[in-house]
Design a protein around this motif. Structure first.
Motif, PDB file in Angstrom:
ATOM      1  N   ASP A  16       0.791  -1.239   0.000  1.00 40.26           N
ATOM      2  CA  ASP A  16       0.000   0.000   0.000  1.00 40.26           C
ATOM      3  C   ASP A  16       0.820   1.285   0.000  1.00 40.26           C
ATOM      4  N   VAL A  17       2.071   1.218  -0.389  1.00 43.04           N
ATOM      5  CA  VAL A  17       2.899   2.425  -0.469  1.00 43.04           C
ATOM      6  C   VAL A  17       2.641   3.102  -1.812  1.00 43.04           C
ATOM      7  N   VAL A  18       2.523   4.416  -1.768  1.00 45.82           N
ATOM      8  CA  VAL A  18       2.368   5.206  -2.984  1.00 45.82           C
ATOM      9  C   VAL A  18       3.451   6.284  -3.001  1.00 45.82           C
ATOM     10  N   GLU A  19       3.841   6.651  -4.201  1.00 44.49           N
ATOM     11  CA  GLU A  19       4.785   7.762  -4.355  1.00 44.49           C
ATOM     12  C   GLU A  19       3.971   9.016  -4.612  1.00 44.49           C
ATOM     13  N   GLN A  20       4.191  10.024  -3.779  1.00 38.83           N
ATOM     14  CA  GLN A  20       3.459  11.285  -3.907  1.00 38.83           C
ATOM     15  C   GLN A  20       4.385  12.394  -3.404  1.00 38.83           C
ATOM     16  N   PRO A  21       4.608  13.432  -4.200  1.00 39.34           N
ATOM     17  CA  PRO A  21       5.541  14.494  -3.791  1.00 39.34           C
ATOM     18  C   PRO A  21       5.178  15.129  -2.454  1.00 39.34           C
ATOM     19  N   HIS A  22       6.213  15.558  -1.753  1.00 36.06           N
ATOM     20  CA  HIS A  22       6.089  16.289  -0.488  1.00 36.06           C
ATOM     21  C   HIS A  22       6.858  17.588  -0.699  1.00 36.06           C
ATOM     22  N   PHE A  28       7.236   9.114  -0.237  1.00 41.20           N
ATOM     23  CA  PHE A  28       6.490   7.860  -0.206  1.00 41.20           C
ATOM     24  C   PHE A  28       5.581   7.865   1.017  1.00 41.20           C
ATOM     25  N   ARG A  29       4.358   7.358   0.812  1.00 42.25           N
ATOM     26  CA  ARG A  29       3.348   7.378   1.867  1.00 42.25           C
ATOM     27  C   ARG A  29       2.668   6.021   1.977  1.00 42.25           C
ATOM     28  N   VAL A  30       2.121   5.773   3.153  1.00 41.09           N
ATOM     29  CA  VAL A  30       1.241   4.628   3.384  1.00 41.09           C
ATOM     30  C   VAL A  30       0.065   5.168   4.189  1.00 41.09           C
ATOM     31  N   ALA A  31      -1.158   4.816   3.770  1.00 42.52           N
ATOM     32  CA  ALA A  31      -2.373   5.298   4.434  1.00 42.52           C
ATOM     33  C   ALA A  31      -2.353   6.820   4.566  1.00 42.52           C
ATOM     34  N   ASP A  32      -1.870   7.482   3.531  1.00 42.31           N
ATOM     35  CA  ASP A  32      -1.755   8.943   3.446  1.00 42.31           C
ATOM     36  C   ASP A  32      -0.841   9.544   4.523  1.00 42.31           C
ATOM     37  N   LYS A  33       0.042   8.724   5.076  1.00 41.27           N
ATOM     38  CA  LYS A  33       1.018   9.207   6.055  1.00 41.27           C
ATOM     39  C   LYS A  33       2.403   9.100   5.442  1.00 41.27           C
ATOM     40  N   LEU A  34       3.155  10.155   5.568  1.00 40.32           N
ATOM     41  CA  LEU A  34       4.508  10.197   5.039  1.00 40.32           C
ATOM     42  C   LEU A  34       5.381   9.165   5.742  1.00 40.32           C
TER      43      LEU A  34
END
Length: 118
Positions: A16-22, A28-34
């Motif tokens: 469930d890890v996604v790559e999303q810019p910070h 990288f985030r899991v459950a919308d947590k960095l």
């Protein structure tokens, strides 16, 4: 030196890890947590391990690790963010371990339990 491709491989191998810019930087985030992100210049990454683990790593190897805190808590207190890692000094095995620890720190308990039961 650990690269973005290495970090991406370690992080994306976890459920469930996604790559999303910070702040426009790779993260990288899991459950919308960095759980991990690169800093500008790609020489360092921040991994969101627990405070105790970060403190131990920084005390044992201050040339490789540094605790990261920010101001802004209630009453002007500081908030623990994670562990800054010098990507030229850390081994691939250790970086992979830190990313998994960050994932375990941030992922929902049911997801961690399912991962451990596999």
């Amino acid at each position: 030196m650990i690269t973005l491709a290495d970090i991406r491989g370690y992080a994306m191998a976890l459920p469930d890890v996604v790559e999303q810019p910070h702040f426009r930087l790779p993260a990288f985030r899991v459950a919308d947590k960095l759980l991990a992100h690169l800093e500008k210049g790609d020489a360092h990454a921040i991994v969101c391990v627990g405070q105790a683990e970060a403190g131990t790593a920084a005390a044992d190897q201050p040339d490789v690790y540094e605790e990261v805190w920010r101001n802004g808590g209630r009453n002007g207190s500081r908030i623990f963010v994670g562990l800054r890692v010098d990507l030229a000094e850390v081994t691939g095995e250790r970086m992979q371990e830190l990313i998994e620890h960050a994932w375990r720190n941030r992922a929902p308990k049911r997801l961690v339990a399912a991962y451990d039961d596999r």
